[in-house]
Design an enzyme around this catalytic site. Sequence first.
Site, PDB file in Angstrom:
ATOM      1  N   HIS A 162      42.736  48.269  27.615  1.00 50.84           N
ATOM      2  CA  HIS A 162      42.821  46.813  27.760  1.00 50.84           C
ATOM      3  C   HIS A 162      43.043  46.497  29.236  1.00 50.84           C
ATOM      4  O   HIS A 162      43.638  47.271  29.974  1.00 50.84           O
ATOM      5  CB  HIS A 162      44.005  46.309  26.915  1.00 50.84           C
ATOM      6  CG  HIS A 162      44.079  44.825  26.764  1.00 50.84           C
ATOM      7  ND1 HIS A 162      44.545  43.999  27.768  1.00 50.84           N
ATOM      8  CD2 HIS A 162      43.773  44.006  25.713  1.00 50.84           C
ATOM      9  CE1 HIS A 162      44.531  42.744  27.350  1.00 50.84           C
ATOM     10  NE2 HIS A 162      44.054  42.719  26.113  1.00 50.84           N
ATOM     11  N   ASP A 239      50.486  51.789  25.490  1.00 49.25           N
ATOM     12  CA  ASP A 239      50.207  50.422  25.070  1.00 49.25           C
ATOM     13  C   ASP A 239      50.166  50.446  23.547  1.00 49.25           C
ATOM     14  O   ASP A 239      49.198  50.906  22.943  1.00 49.25           O
ATOM     15  CB  ASP A 239      48.872  49.972  25.659  1.00 49.25           C
ATOM     16  CG  ASP A 239      48.425  48.616  25.127  1.00 49.25           C
ATOM     17  OD1 ASP A 239      49.127  48.028  24.287  1.00 49.25           O
ATOM     18  OD2 ASP A 239      47.342  48.147  25.555  1.00 49.25           O
ATOM     19  N   GLN A 242      48.540  47.675  19.278  1.00 47.51           N
ATOM     20  CA  GLN A 242      47.788  47.817  18.035  1.00 47.51           C
ATOM     21  C   GLN A 242      48.380  48.865  17.100  1.00 47.51           C
ATOM     22  O   GLN A 242      47.792  49.153  16.055  1.00 47.51           O
ATOM     23  CB  GLN A 242      46.329  48.168  18.361  1.00 47.51           C
ATOM     24  CG  GLN A 242      45.605  47.150  19.209  1.00 47.51           C
ATOM     25  CD  GLN A 242      45.434  45.806  18.528  1.00 47.51           C
ATOM     26  OE1 GLN A 242      45.462  45.707  17.300  1.00 47.51           O
ATOM     27  NE2 GLN A 242      45.274  44.760  19.317  1.00 47.51           N
ATOM     28  N   LYS A 265      51.212  39.763  17.677  1.00 48.06           N
ATOM     29  CA  LYS A 265      50.332  40.606  16.869  1.00 48.06           C
ATOM     30  C   LYS A 265      51.057  41.203  15.654  1.00 48.06           C
ATOM     31  O   LYS A 265      50.435  41.889  14.844  1.00 48.06           O
ATOM     32  CB  LYS A 265      49.744  41.732  17.729  1.00 48.06           C
ATOM     33  CG  LYS A 265      48.715  41.273  18.754  1.00 48.06           C
ATOM     34  CD  LYS A 265      48.215  42.438  19.578  1.00 48.06           C
ATOM     35  CE  LYS A 265      46.995  42.076  20.418  1.00 48.06           C
ATOM     36  NZ  LYS A 265      47.221  41.038  21.415  1.00 48.06           N
ATOM     37  N   CYS A 407      38.823  41.947  26.218  1.00 49.01           N
ATOM     38  CA  CYS A 407      39.622  42.406  27.370  1.00 49.01           C
ATOM     39  C   CYS A 407      39.415  43.898  27.632  1.00 49.01           C
ATOM     40  O   CYS A 407      40.331  44.593  28.075  1.00 49.01           O
ATOM     41  CB  CYS A 407      41.105  42.103  27.175  1.00 49.01           C
ATOM     42  SG  CYS A 407      41.478  40.334  27.212  1.00 49.01           S
TER      43      CYS A 407
END
Length: 455
Positions: A162, A239, A242, A265, A407
């Site tokens: 991202h 990261d 997700q 999210k 992104c």
Amino acid sequence: FSLPKNFFRNKKSVRRIGITSYEVSNSQKNVELSDSTTLWKNMGKNLRNEFPILDQEVHEQPLIYFDNAATSQKPLAVLNKLEEYYKGYNSNVHRGVHSLSARATTEYEEARQKVASFVNASTWKEVVFTRNASEALNLVAYTWGMQNLKPGDEIVLSVLEHHSNLVPWQIVAQKTGAVLKHVGLTEDERIDMEHLRTLVGPRTKLVSLAHISNTLGCVLPVDEVSELAHSHGALLLLDACQSVPHMKIDVQSLGADFIVASGHKMCAPTGIGFLWGRYDLLETLDPWMGGGEMIQDVFLDHSTYADPPARFEAGTPAIGEAIGLGAACDFLTSLGMDNVHHYEQQIGDYLYQELAKVEGVRIFGPKPDAPGGRAALCSFHVDGIHATDLSMILDQKGIAIRSGHHCTQPLHHYLGVNASARASLYIYNSKDEVDAFISNLIEVIEFFKDIEGFE
């Protein structure tokens, strides 16, 4: 061009079969949910009434929301908690002894403890509230990065990252003279571990990678990456935007030194995220913003600073949003993250299998049976149809998907496409909705094929 009058599906064609109210409360036990033989199989239908936004029509069609990798919807438990704060005890935190301020402070700090418990941090002191994951990544870049990186030091990233895990490191590298290296992908579009092993070496100071790709859905083999990075004395940042909303995360066993995540999210409001970092690392970092709250003592010519996490939280924080994040952690915990992950694996695999049957569709990322599996999302390209056109027509049919580069512009360049469409699922989506999405996608593709001059 104009759409035929009978192009859109009949509103009654997507039936809300078996949707029942499902009571979620903090008193529920994971074991109660885990013992249910039908919970994970029917989670999407059972939970739907908890998300009032889903009970609406868009363009006179029942809403099917498949844009969860961009942001999730919010359950009543979170909405009610926000309303409770603003109606009942809205006040600034840490700065007053009156009753409203004391309650706001208690709720705010309890939310931090809930986040710490949600990811199994060893202490609440390891959780820093930020506006989002992007701010959390920038926090690490401008504190740890600027303090530790020297000319020639290496930061290892990947082509699938991202932008939030690319741009801050580009800026810091320009300022420090550090070198950026990027790992490529395997033939089935996962992180190429063999390539990664050639990039990580004695000059590597940081490996910063997505735990799960927001475009490809591939899952990083964190154990292998952690062992590789640490064997060379490098730190590992994940990261986890997700992964945290979709599976059980235990930072004490994960092998990372930092993780970042966004609240919006994972059923929480926008404007709140967090950084988790090992406390021994956080203690070594200088502040990156100055102001109220992050200080210990202030004099005219110098100041001393608070211990983490307050050191990194200058000014009035997003109080209501943080409390909402705590409520979201309660909500997801009450479901059981193993149940969440199990359900998403089933419905995500079904989405992939049905989408793969559609002629002219290229799905990006590995198959569900690849090592590590894949997340419940599919980014895809349809021959001869731009993703934005596809998304626009599907919206007219009540189906919300994402189009563009998500992104991840460098990744799309790597894949040889300028954009993709993405359908991403969450706990309130159902197999019936996947079926409706697929049937309408086929209809849209046929519509474009019928347009004069379409190739």
